[in-house]
Write a protein that holds these residues in place. Structure first.
Motif, PDB file in Angstrom:
ATOM      1  N   PHE A 100      22.864  51.436 -50.645  1.00  0.00           N
ATOM      2  CA  PHE A 100      22.314  52.797 -50.610  1.00  0.00           C
ATOM      3  C   PHE A 100      20.974  52.868 -51.345  1.00  0.00           C
ATOM      4  O   PHE A 100      20.037  53.550 -50.899  1.00  0.00           O
ATOM      5  CB  PHE A 100      23.299  53.792 -51.221  1.00  0.00           C
ATOM      6  N   LEU A 101      20.879  52.158 -52.456  1.00  0.00           N
ATOM      7  CA  LEU A 101      19.618  52.135 -53.204  1.00  0.00           C
ATOM      8  C   LEU A 101      18.504  51.485 -52.389  1.00  0.00           C
ATOM      9  O   LEU A 101      17.357  51.943 -52.413  1.00  0.00           O
ATOM     10  CB  LEU A 101      19.806  51.385 -54.525  1.00  0.00           C
TER      11      LEU A 101
ATOM     12  N   ALA B 259      17.341  53.939 -49.660  1.00  0.00           N
ATOM     13  CA  ALA B 259      16.482  54.954 -50.271  1.00  0.00           C
ATOM     14  C   ALA B 259      15.116  54.372 -50.606  1.00  0.00           C
ATOM     15  O   ALA B 259      14.076  55.023 -50.427  1.00  0.00           O
ATOM     16  CB  ALA B 259      17.142  55.503 -51.532  1.00  0.00           C
ATOM     17  N   SER B 260      15.103  53.124 -51.059  1.00  0.00           N
ATOM     18  CA  SER B 260      13.850  52.483 -51.432  1.00  0.00           C
ATOM     19  C   SER B 260      12.958  52.235 -50.219  1.00  0.00           C
ATOM     20  O   SER B 260      11.728  52.361 -50.309  1.00  0.00           O
ATOM     21  CB  SER B 260      14.142  51.154 -52.140  1.00  0.00           C
TER      22      SER B 260
ATOM     23  N   PHE C  71      12.816  54.098 -47.408  1.00  0.00           N
ATOM     24  CA  PHE C  71      12.207  55.377 -47.027  1.00  0.00           C
ATOM     25  C   PHE C  71      11.191  55.840 -48.071  1.00  0.00           C
ATOM     26  O   PHE C  71      10.178  56.452 -47.730  1.00  0.00           O
ATOM     27  CB  PHE C  71      13.293  56.435 -46.813  1.00  0.00           C
ATOM     28  N   ALA C  72      11.454  55.524 -49.339  1.00  0.00           N
ATOM     29  CA  ALA C  72      10.495  55.869 -50.387  1.00  0.00           C
ATOM     30  C   ALA C  72       9.184  55.130 -50.176  1.00  0.00           C
ATOM     31  O   ALA C  72       8.103  55.707 -50.304  1.00  0.00           O
ATOM     32  CB  ALA C  72      11.085  55.533 -51.762  1.00  0.00           C
TER      33      ALA C  72
ATOM     34  N   ILE D 169      12.183  60.345 -53.652  1.00  0.00           N
ATOM     35  CA  ILE D 169      13.340  59.935 -52.859  1.00  0.00           C
ATOM     36  C   ILE D 169      14.226  58.998 -53.665  1.00  0.00           C
ATOM     37  O   ILE D 169      15.408  59.255 -53.877  1.00  0.00           O
ATOM     38  CB  ILE D 169      12.897  59.245 -51.551  1.00  0.00           C
ATOM     39  N   GLN D 170      13.644  57.901 -54.163  1.00  0.00           N
ATOM     40  CA  GLN D 170      14.478  56.885 -54.788  1.00  0.00           C
ATOM     41  C   GLN D 170      14.902  57.231 -56.222  1.00  0.00           C
ATOM     42  O   GLN D 170      15.953  56.783 -56.671  1.00  0.00           O
ATOM     43  CB  GLN D 170      13.792  55.519 -54.761  1.00  0.00           C
TER      44      GLN D 170
ATOM     45  N   VAL E 152      18.095  59.599 -56.043  1.00  0.00           N
ATOM     46  CA  VAL E 152      19.204  58.821 -55.475  1.00  0.00           C
ATOM     47  C   VAL E 152      19.754  57.850 -56.519  1.00  0.00           C
ATOM     48  O   VAL E 152      20.974  57.712 -56.683  1.00  0.00           O
ATOM     49  CB  VAL E 152      18.743  58.053 -54.216  1.00  0.00           C
ATOM     50  N   THR E 153      18.871  57.180 -57.236  1.00  0.00           N
ATOM     51  CA  THR E 153      19.298  56.229 -58.257  1.00  0.00           C
ATOM     52  C   THR E 153      20.039  56.925 -59.389  1.00  0.00           C
ATOM     53  O   THR E 153      21.052  56.423 -59.897  1.00  0.00           O
ATOM     54  CB  THR E 153      18.088  55.460 -58.823  1.00  0.00           C
TER      55      THR E 153
ATOM     56  N   ASN F 196      11.343  48.432 -50.413  1.00  0.00           N
ATOM     57  CA  ASN F 196      10.217  49.335 -50.610  1.00  0.00           C
ATOM     58  C   ASN F 196       8.948  48.756 -50.001  1.00  0.00           C
ATOM     59  O   ASN F 196       8.142  49.467 -49.392  1.00  0.00           O
ATOM     60  CB  ASN F 196      10.018  49.598 -52.105  1.00  0.00           C
TER      61      ASN F 196
ATOM     62  N   ARG G 106      12.825  70.099 -54.468  1.00  0.00           N
ATOM     63  CA  ARG G 106      13.479  69.223 -55.439  1.00  0.00           C
ATOM     64  C   ARG G 106      13.277  69.719 -56.863  1.00  0.00           C
ATOM     65  O   ARG G 106      14.237  69.846 -57.637  1.00  0.00           O
ATOM     66  CB  ARG G 106      12.930  67.791 -55.293  1.00  0.00           C
TER      67      ARG G 106
END
Length: 254
Positions: A8-9, A12-13, A15-16, A29-30, A33-34, A214, A247
């Motif tokens: 999952f990380l 997210a990375s 898309f970040a 984003i990341q 999530v983290t 990333n 956010r």
């Protein structure tokens, strides 16, 4: 650490990195999530670990821009040096104090950014340089100090703030702003990384796999931004600013 958390990380990375390559703000984003997936970690460890994928993605994005976009190397060298030191100090301060008091101020700033960008249709569509070189250098140093410190102290949204500063303050169009912002962002990330390595705050087990993802997102995002040009970047910028606003609003009021 469970495998699903790392997966999952890494998603997210990716898309970040993609978002950050176009208009910045990948940390928005990341970072959350983290924090959600690893709530037991201190904030300094989260921010410190995420600087590695941030630096990786920004590096790949910057390389793509370098092949297509002209850079102002004299200006960038000065900004990078100042931003490095400012980010280093900001990260040092992060290891000592809480940073929650910044969020209400950022909420107000982001509301203004969203309204201005939406209302001014030609915002960031062309370069406007109507001031002297000395004034440009002064403004560049001020930008580097403020945003460099912010990146080291808080982090998320730095890329977007740099793009905004290059457009509104230095008069760049969105494409050149995105390209030059990447180079300064590399300096701020590196400044923070140096401090966090010294302090032993980086968790390499999550930092390294996230860095690969990333970088891939940054590579794809930069190529798309170069291909689509200023109009696409402006729209994407506004989209990211609105998400950033939501956010920070959530953090402030809930």
């Amino acid at each position: 650490m469970e495998t699903y958390i790392i997966i999952f990380l890494c998603i997210a990375s990716f898309f970040a990195g993609f978002v950050d390559a176009i208009v910045g703000g990948g940390g928005l984003i990341q970072t959350p999530v983290t924090m959600i997936l690893l709530p037991q970690l201190p904030v300094a460890n989260v921010i410190g670990s995420l600087k590695i994928p941030a630096f990786s993605g920004t590096s790949f994005a910057a390389f793509q821009y370098l092949k297509k976009v002209t850079m102002n190397w004299k200006l960038l060298a000065l900004m990078a040096i100042v931003a490095f030191g400012s980010a280093f100090f900001g990260s040092y301060l992060l290891t000592k104090v809480s940073n929650d008091f910044m969020k209400p101020l950022l909420l107000v700033v982001l509301i203004g950014i969203a309204i201005y960008t939406f209302a001014k249709k030609n915002f960031g569509q062309h370069q406007e340089k109507d001031f002297s070189q000395n004034k440009q250098l002064f403004l560049a140093i001020a930008i580097s100090i403020v945003i460099g410190f912010y990146d080291g102290f808080i982090g998320p949204g730095t890329g977007s703030f740099l793009v905004l500063a290059f457009v509104t303050v230095l008069g760049f169009d969105f494409l050149h702003a995105s390209a030059n912002a990447k180079m300064v962002n590399l300096a701020t990330n590196f400044g923070s990384i140096c401090l966090f390595v010294i302090k032993g705050k980086i968790i390499w087990a999550i930092a390294i796999p996230m860095a690969f993802c990333n970088a891939l997102g940054g590579f794809i995002g930069a190529k798309l931004a170069i291909k689509k040009g200023n109009t696409f970047i402006r729209k994407f910028f506004l989209f990211v600013v609105i998400l950033t606003l939501i956010r920070f609003g959530y953090d402030v009021f809930f």
